[in-house]
Design a protein around this motif. Structure first.
Motif, PDB file in Angstrom:
ATOM      1  N   ASN A  65     -12.277   2.508  -3.501  1.00 51.28           N
ATOM      2  CA  ASN A  65     -12.003   1.625  -2.365  1.00 51.28           C
ATOM      3  C   ASN A  65     -12.494   0.212  -2.616  1.00 51.28           C
ATOM      4  O   ASN A  65     -11.852  -0.755  -2.238  1.00 51.28           O
ATOM      5  N   CYS A  68     -10.135  -1.581  -4.553  1.00 47.54           N
ATOM      6  CA  CYS A  68      -8.941  -1.923  -3.769  1.00 47.54           C
ATOM      7  C   CYS A  68      -9.295  -2.885  -2.639  1.00 47.54           C
ATOM      8  O   CYS A  68      -8.461  -3.161  -1.785  1.00 47.54           O
ATOM      9  N   GLY A  69     -10.548  -3.378  -2.624  1.00 51.00           N
ATOM     10  CA  GLY A  69     -10.961  -4.292  -1.555  1.00 51.00           C
ATOM     11  C   GLY A  69     -11.206  -3.586  -0.237  1.00 51.00           C
ATOM     12  O   GLY A  69     -11.219  -4.206   0.810  1.00 51.00           O
ATOM     13  N   GLY A  70     -11.350  -2.287  -0.272  1.00 50.93           N
ATOM     14  CA  GLY A  70     -11.520  -1.508   0.952  1.00 50.93           C
ATOM     15  C   GLY A  70     -12.967  -1.400   1.370  1.00 50.93           C
ATOM     16  O   GLY A  70     -13.742  -2.339   1.209  1.00 50.93           O
ATOM     17  N   ASP A 137      -9.380  -0.979  11.201  1.00 43.27           N
ATOM     18  CA  ASP A 137      -8.113  -1.028  10.469  1.00 43.27           C
ATOM     19  C   ASP A 137      -7.227   0.116  10.960  1.00 43.27           C
ATOM     20  O   ASP A 137      -7.525   1.292  10.737  1.00 43.27           O
ATOM     21  N   GLU A 138      -6.138  -0.224  11.649  1.00 44.28           N
ATOM     22  CA  GLU A 138      -5.329   0.813  12.300  1.00 44.28           C
ATOM     23  C   GLU A 138      -4.696   1.801  11.311  1.00 44.28           C
ATOM     24  O   GLU A 138      -4.535   2.976  11.626  1.00 44.28           O
ATOM     25  N   PHE A 139      -4.351   1.314  10.120  1.00 42.02           N
ATOM     26  CA  PHE A 139      -3.742   2.204   9.123  1.00 42.02           C
ATOM     27  C   PHE A 139      -4.758   3.232   8.626  1.00 42.02           C
ATOM     28  O   PHE A 139      -4.470   4.443   8.585  1.00 42.02           O
ATOM     29  N   LEU A 140      -5.953   2.764   8.294  1.00 39.57           N
ATOM     30  CA  LEU A 140      -7.002   3.684   7.823  1.00 39.57           C
ATOM     31  C   LEU A 140      -7.405   4.658   8.930  1.00 39.57           C
ATOM     32  O   LEU A 140      -7.682   5.830   8.673  1.00 39.57           O
ATOM     33  N   VAL A 196       0.159  11.759  -0.803  1.00 43.18           N
ATOM     34  CA  VAL A 196       1.577  11.978  -1.103  1.00 43.18           C
ATOM     35  C   VAL A 196       2.448  11.100  -0.199  1.00 43.18           C
ATOM     36  O   VAL A 196       3.389  10.450  -0.657  1.00 43.18           O
ATOM     37  N   GLN A 197       2.115  11.062   1.090  1.00 47.52           N
ATOM     38  CA  GLN A 197       2.979  10.388   2.065  1.00 47.52           C
ATOM     39  C   GLN A 197       2.736   8.871   2.147  1.00 47.52           C
ATOM     40  O   GLN A 197       3.674   8.114   2.334  1.00 47.52           O
ATOM     41  N   PHE A 198       1.473   8.458   2.011  1.00 46.58           N
ATOM     42  CA  PHE A 198       1.156   7.040   2.211  1.00 46.58           C
ATOM     43  C   PHE A 198       0.567   6.361   0.976  1.00 46.58           C
ATOM     44  O   PHE A 198       0.245   5.175   1.022  1.00 46.58           O
ATOM     45  N   GLY A 199       0.382   7.116  -0.103  1.00 51.64           N
ATOM     46  CA  GLY A 199      -0.098   6.524  -1.347  1.00 51.64           C
ATOM     47  C   GLY A 199      -1.593   6.261  -1.385  1.00 51.64           C
ATOM     48  O   GLY A 199      -2.082   5.615  -2.300  1.00 51.64           O
ATOM     49  N   THR A 200      -2.332   6.720  -0.383  1.00 52.67           N
ATOM     50  CA  THR A 200      -3.792   6.526  -0.392  1.00 52.67           C
ATOM     51  C   THR A 200      -4.479   7.737   0.227  1.00 52.67           C
ATOM     52  O   THR A 200      -3.908   8.386   1.109  1.00 52.67           O
TER      53      THR A 200
ATOM     54  N   GLN B  17      -4.407  -8.510  -1.557  1.00 52.70           N
ATOM     55  CA  GLN B  17      -5.769  -8.627  -1.038  1.00 52.70           C
ATOM     56  C   GLN B  17      -5.942  -9.911  -0.243  1.00 52.70           C
ATOM     57  O   GLN B  17      -6.602  -9.914   0.810  1.00 52.70           O
ATOM     58  N   GLY B  24      -7.295  -9.425   8.208  1.00 52.09           N
ATOM     59  CA  GLY B  24      -8.466  -8.641   8.615  1.00 52.09           C
ATOM     60  C   GLY B  24      -8.235  -7.145   8.505  1.00 52.09           C
ATOM     61  O   GLY B  24      -8.769  -6.363   9.292  1.00 52.09           O
ATOM     62  N   VAL B  25      -7.397  -6.745   7.524  1.00 50.25           N
ATOM     63  CA  VAL B  25      -7.150  -5.318   7.286  1.00 50.25           C
ATOM     64  C   VAL B  25      -7.406  -5.003   5.815  1.00 50.25           C
ATOM     65  O   VAL B  25      -7.713  -5.900   5.033  1.00 50.25           O
ATOM     66  N   SER B  26      -7.248  -3.735   5.434  1.00 50.00           N
ATOM     67  CA  SER B  26      -7.467  -3.341   4.041  1.00 50.00           C
ATOM     68  C   SER B  26      -6.217  -3.646   3.204  1.00 50.00           C
ATOM     69  O   SER B  26      -5.119  -3.792   3.748  1.00 50.00           O
ATOM     70  N   ARG B  27      -6.431  -3.698   1.884  1.00 51.90           N
ATOM     71  CA  ARG B  27      -5.288  -3.901   0.985  1.00 51.90           C
ATOM     72  C   ARG B  27      -4.319  -2.725   1.066  1.00 51.90           C
ATOM     73  O   ARG B  27      -3.110  -2.898   0.957  1.00 51.90           O
ATOM     74  N   GLN B  28      -4.895  -1.519   1.295  1.00 50.57           N
ATOM     75  CA  GLN B  28      -4.035  -0.340   1.433  1.00 50.57           C
ATOM     76  C   GLN B  28      -3.060  -0.498   2.597  1.00 50.57           C
ATOM     77  O   GLN B  28      -1.907  -0.064   2.514  1.00 50.57           O
ATOM     78  N   SER B  29      -3.526  -1.126   3.677  1.00 50.76           N
ATOM     79  CA  SER B  29      -2.671  -1.334   4.854  1.00 50.76           C
ATOM     80  C   SER B  29      -1.493  -2.234   4.494  1.00 50.76           C
ATOM     81  O   SER B  29      -0.343  -1.933   4.826  1.00 50.76           O
ATOM     82  N   ALA B  32       0.913  -0.356   2.342  1.00 52.65           N
ATOM     83  CA  ALA B  32       1.686   0.645   3.095  1.00 52.65           C
ATOM     84  C   ALA B  32       2.767  -0.014   3.947  1.00 52.65           C
ATOM     85  O   ALA B  32       3.879   0.515   4.073  1.00 52.65           O
ATOM     86  N   ARG B  37       6.043   2.364   4.210  1.00 51.79           N
ATOM     87  CA  ARG B  37       5.464   3.684   4.522  1.00 51.79           C
ATOM     88  C   ARG B  37       4.785   3.696   5.888  1.00 51.79           C
ATOM     89  O   ARG B  37       4.519   4.744   6.440  1.00 51.79           O
ATOM     90  N   TYR B  38       4.455   2.500   6.373  1.00 52.37           N
ATOM     91  CA  TYR B  38       3.753   2.409   7.656  1.00 52.37           C
ATOM     92  C   TYR B  38       4.281   1.221   8.451  1.00 52.37           C
ATOM     93  O   TYR B  38       4.406   0.122   7.911  1.00 52.37           O
TER      94      TYR B  38
END
Lengths: 204, 63
Positions: A65, A68-70, A137-140, A196-200, B17, B24-29, B32, B37-38
């Motif tokens: 993470n 990935c900057g998480g 973070d709404e996605f996480l 699988v579905q969201f890549g993370t 990034q 103000g969110v993650s790179r994964q967001s 996605a 995907r999202y």
């Protein structure tokens, strides 16, 4: 004064590898326990292995993470809380096993000893709940909710099916804490589904 | 829902990034959302629109 170079960072490997090891360990122990190949206390003792695997899993997830900057503030708090409650679980369980092996234990002490690991697990469940509430973070947050729902679905399904098999004298009775173990296994399955579905993998 | 996030980001020479930091969110967001995907919530879609100085419908379109 010359500043020393930071030492090489240890590579904790892929979270998927540690997750796979943890799931495999739980599966093998569950299989051995259900088939009566090992006793109850041996199974509980062996469950320390997947509990211990949570440490490198958390480390590798954190490393990934960070790359990935998480790692939000909520995730950091979650990791710290899980580390505290997992340590409390391991310590209380070790104490319980040690005292039971040592000889006769008073009833009141047995109650306390039996409650401690359960309360520690309750702490981990609370940490998951707090992560859902605190993650901005709404996605996480969605990934964690999905994981929890998959875990809950798996645990309740397993409990229902096994319960009716048991009621029909087809399956042997099992200790109820296995439902929680299946729930944690379900979090792992949820992480795979997210990947699988969201890549993370998600945060949990 | 499809979106022009990747193109808009490339036009500004922002990494995923860099955009994530602005939102103000993650790179994964960001990844996605970009890959479809999202679908972001309305508040996040407004924030994305604000960051690019555009209207939501100029960034997000129905399939």
């Amino acid at each position: 004064m010359a500043q020393s170079e930071p030492g090489p960072t240890r590579n904790w490997g892929s979270p998927g590898l540690w997750l796979g090891c943890m799931l495999a360990a739980i599966g093998i122990i569950a299989g051995l326990a259900i088939t009566d190949a090992i006793g109850k206390y041996t199974a509980m003792l062996l469950l320390l292995i997947p509990a211990g695997l949570m440490f490198p899993l958390a480390k590798s997830s954190k490393q990934k993470n960070t790359a990935c900057g998480g790692n939000s503030a909520a995730q950091k708090r979650y990791t710290r809380r899980v580390a505290i409650f997992t340590s409390a679980y391991l310590a209380s369980f070790a104490l319980m096993t040690f005292l039971q092996e040592a000889g006769e234990v008073a009833y009141a002490l047995r109650v306390v000893l039996a409650l401690l690991p359960g309360l520690a697990i309750l702490g981990v469940l609370w940490a998951v709940g707090r992560l859902i509430l605190e993650e901005s973070d709404e996605f996480l947050r969605m990934l964690t909710v999905r994981q929890s729902l998959i875990a809950t679905g798996l645990a309740l399904s397993a409990a229902s099916i096994w319960g009716f098999l048991q009621a029909g004298d087809i399956a042997p009775p099992v200790d109820l804490y296995w439902v929680t173990i299946i729930w944690f296994l379900g979090l792992g399955v949820g992480a795979i589904v997210n990947r699988v579905q969201f890549g993370t993998w998600g945060a949990v | 829902m499809k979106n022009r996030l990747k193109v808009l980001r490339a036009e500004r020479d922002w990494s995923q990034q860099a955009l994530a930091d602005r939102l103000g969110v993650s790179r994964q967001s960001v990844n996605a959302i970009e890959t479809g995907r999202y679908d972001p919530s309305l508040p996040l879609a407004f924030t994305i629109a604000d960051v690019f100085g555009m209207r939501i419908e100029e960034i997000f379109q129905r399939e």
